[in-house]
Design a protein around this motif. Structure first.
Motif, short mmCIF file in Angstrom:
data_model
loop_
_atom_site.label_atom_id
_atom_site.label_comp_id
_atom_site.label_asym_id
_atom_site.label_seq_id
_atom_site.Cartn_x
_atom_site.Cartn_y
_atom_site.Cartn_z
N THR A 1 4.47 11.70 -10.36
CA THR A 1 5.29 12.43 -11.66
C THR A 1 4.09 11.94 -12.77
O THR A 1 3.95 10.58 -12.78
N THR B 1 3.71 12.55 -17.39
CA THR B 1 4.26 13.16 -18.77
C THR B 1 2.97 14.18 -18.92
O THR B 1 2.10 14.04 -18.72
N ARG C 1 8.83 21.04 -13.86
CA ARG C 1 9.01 20.32 -15.13
C ARG C 1 10.32 19.74 -15.00
O ARG C 1 11.29 20.37 -14.68
N ASP D 1 12.01 14.88 -20.75
CA ASP D 1 11.71 13.55 -20.72
C ASP D 1 12.45 12.81 -21.81
O ASP D 1 12.47 13.13 -23.00
N ASP E 1 11.24 11.43 -24.68
CA ASP E 1 10.34 12.14 -25.87
C ASP E 1 10.87 13.65 -25.80
O ASP E 1 10.49 14.16 -24.98
N SER F 1 8.35 16.45 -25.16
CA SER F 1 7.52 16.54 -23.79
C SER F 1 8.42 16.84 -22.72
O SER F 1 9.48 16.78 -22.68
N CYS F 2 7.70 16.74 -21.56
CA CYS F 2 8.51 16.84 -20.29
C CYS F 2 7.66 16.15 -19.09
O CYS F 2 6.47 15.65 -19.53
N PHE F 3 8.31 15.91 -18.22
CA PHE F 3 7.56 15.34 -17.01
C PHE F 3 6.97 16.38 -16.15
O PHE F 3 7.84 17.57 -15.92
#
Length: 155
Positions: A62, A64, A94, A97, A100, A103-105
């Motif tokens: 994983t 970001t 995805r 996150d 944040d 954003s996403c992982f």
């Protein structure tokens, strides 16, 4: 404040510098074209391989979106569009996150890991054929030294 350069104030390349610059560009194009063509035969693009290989090396497979975009030198929006295509192929997924909201992982799927593991032997053979095996050990050392200078890690 930057000054706009004109033809009169430009610091033009001398013949040796011009030959070195053009040789560097031809080298980059030749190696990248060869390895990209070989990856295509495995069903992956260079960016696909970069995302998959990076995720495979990360804890829990994983990363970001922000970290991955920075590593690749891409904008987050460009990587997000690419990730959408990879996600549609089942190579990664995805997840939000929580730290944040913008954003996403990016998470490597089992299918993505299998795809990477199947492509990796052919990719390393391609890197050897188009790059490593064409150079002497001293060439590789010199090239690494040059790369570090150009990346700003060495002065």
């Amino acid at each position: 404040m930057s000054k706009k350069l004109s033809a009169a104030t430009a610091r033009w390349l001398n013949p040796d510098e011009e030959r070195a610059w053009r040789a560097f560009r031809r080298m980059m194009i030749a190696v990248q074209t060869g390895t990209a063509r070989d990856l295509t035969a495995a069903g992956l693009s260079e960016p696909d391989y970069e995302v998959l290989s990076t995720l495979s090396e990360r804890p829990d497979h994983t990363s970001t979106l922000r970290e991955q975009a920075t590593k690749m030198g891409w904008s987050r929006s460009r990587l997000s569009r690419h990730a959408t295509r990879m996600e549609a192929r089942g190579l990664m997924r995805r997840a939000p996150d929580p730290a944040d909201g913008r954003s996403c992982f990016l998470i490597l799927t089992d299918h993505g890991l299998d795809t990477l593991e199947n492509a990796a032997p052919a990719h390393v053979a391609s890197v050897r054929r188009h790059f490593i095996d064409r150079l002497a050990p001293d060439d590789l050392t010199a090239l690494e030294h040059i790369a570090l200078k150009l990346e700003g890690f060495e002065d």
